[in-house]
Design an enzyme around this catalytic site. Structure first.
Site, short mmCIF file in Angstrom:
data_model
loop_
_atom_site.label_atom_id
_atom_site.label_comp_id
_atom_site.label_asym_id
_atom_site.label_seq_id
_atom_site.Cartn_x
_atom_site.Cartn_y
_atom_site.Cartn_z
N CYS A 69 5.81 -4.74 5.66
CA CYS A 69 6.22 -3.45 6.15
C CYS A 69 7.55 -3.50 6.61
O CYS A 69 7.74 -4.07 7.78
CB CYS A 69 5.10 -3.14 7.03
SG CYS A 69 5.50 -1.48 8.04
N CYS A 201 10.85 0.52 1.63
CA CYS A 201 9.57 0.98 2.18
C CYS A 201 8.51 0.33 1.18
O CYS A 201 8.56 0.66 -0.12
CB CYS A 201 9.37 2.20 2.51
SG CYS A 201 7.57 2.75 2.83
N1 DGL Z 1 5.06 0.64 4.34
C1 DGL Z 1 5.74 0.75 5.56
C2 DGL Z 1 7.19 0.08 5.19
O1 DGL Z 1 7.33 -0.56 4.42
C3 DGL Z 1 5.89 2.08 6.19
C4 DGL Z 1 4.91 3.19 6.21
C5 DGL Z 1 4.49 3.64 7.60
O2 DGL Z 1 5.48 4.62 8.01
O3 DGL Z 1 3.43 3.17 8.16
O4 DGL Z 1 8.11 0.82 6.00
#
Ligand code: DGL
Length: 282
Positions: A69, A201
């Protein structure tokens, strides 16, 4: 067993690539769906939630955890690695998803902290799409700037996009939103075609085609799953003590802090992954 953590389902795009690239490793995936999206939280909560999740995975037997993440990694990884881990699990490791992307952008390996005059700049103009928190943290800007100061990055926050993908928003709604953010990012740079676009993301690889349609065909789209898988394979080659290879049949398990039956849009993320989510509390 390797732990993989994301605020929700986005990390499954990374897990998918890890499962393919490392056929002998076992994985435990944790999605903190009950508290997602992290992109809207303040730094204090992102740090405490991420630390709790890493602690849970380590208590569950993962000596190596990948924070899949960008938001959690941008805000919390350094503090976890430098302050929390040495006190609680000095023999374990936590890795993030920014380093492989920064290496790909800069073309400079991580162990060389400063650029060398022989380094050839691979990408001069880059546009980064990410959550507001990742953009605000300036983590990509700072790390790329250390290694490839000639590379200029336009940052574009896409607030709410991870949530839209997770909730299964329609293709047309996603297309319109992505076209809008792309126009906003490039609006002040008329006539300049970025050499590369970073999908910063872990949810965004699922809508890569929509970014592709909104960007110039010559802009190369860089997304993390394959870069992270390659980096982890390399890491395990150097640190076989963190590998589970040769220890019997692999297992892949999925846990969520949310309600497994209410994880909308999950089919999209799980296309190539076997198994089902179970609920856990941290
Ligand atoms: N998947 C997360 C990232 O790579 C972001 C998602 C969220 O805002 O929780 O930043």
């Amino acid at each position: 067993m390797i732990g993989v953590f994301d605020s929700g389902s986005g990390g499954l795009t990374v897990l998918n690539a890890l499962v393919e690239a490392l056929p002998e490793e076992s994985f435990l995936y944790l999605g903190d769906h009950a508290r997602a999206p992290y992109g809207d939280l303040d730094n204090r909560h992102i740090l405490s939630h991420t630390t709790e999740a890493v602690d849970f995975l380590m208590r569950s037997g993962c000596r190596l955890v990948v924070i899949a993440c960008n938001t959690a990694a941008s805000v919390a990884l350094r503090t976890i690695q430098q302050d929390w881990l040495p006190r609680h699990y000095p023999h374990n490791r936590v890795l993030g998803v920014l380093v492989p992307m920064v290496e790909a952008l800069a073309g400079v390996p991580w162990h060389r902290d400063h650029p060398h005059e022989d380094d050839i700049l691979r990408y001069r103009r880059v546009v980064l799409f990410a959550t507001s928190k990742t953009v605000e943290s300036r983590a990509y800007l700072e790390e790329v700037n250390k290694r490839a100061p000639g590379c200029s990055i336009i940052q574009q926050a896409c607030p709410g996009l991870a949530g839209m993908i997770e909730e299964g928003a329609s293709e047309s709604a996603l297309q319109e939103a992505i076209a809008g953010w792309t126009a906003q990012a490039l609006g002040g740079h008329a006539g300049e075609v970025p050499d590369a676009a970073v999908l910063g993301c872990t949810h965004y690889p699922l809508v890569r085609h929509l970014f592709g349609a909104a960007l110039h065909p010559e802009t190369q789209i860089l997304s993390q799953p394959d870069l992270v898988a390659e980096a982890l394979r390399d890491y395990l080659r150097r640190r076989p003590d963190f590998s589970g290879a040769g220890q019997g049949a692999r297992s892949i398990r999925y846990l969520t802090t949310g309600e497994p039956g209410r994880l909308h849009g999950l089919a999209r993320f799980m296309q190539h992954l076997p198994g089902q989510f179970s609920r856990t509390s941290l």
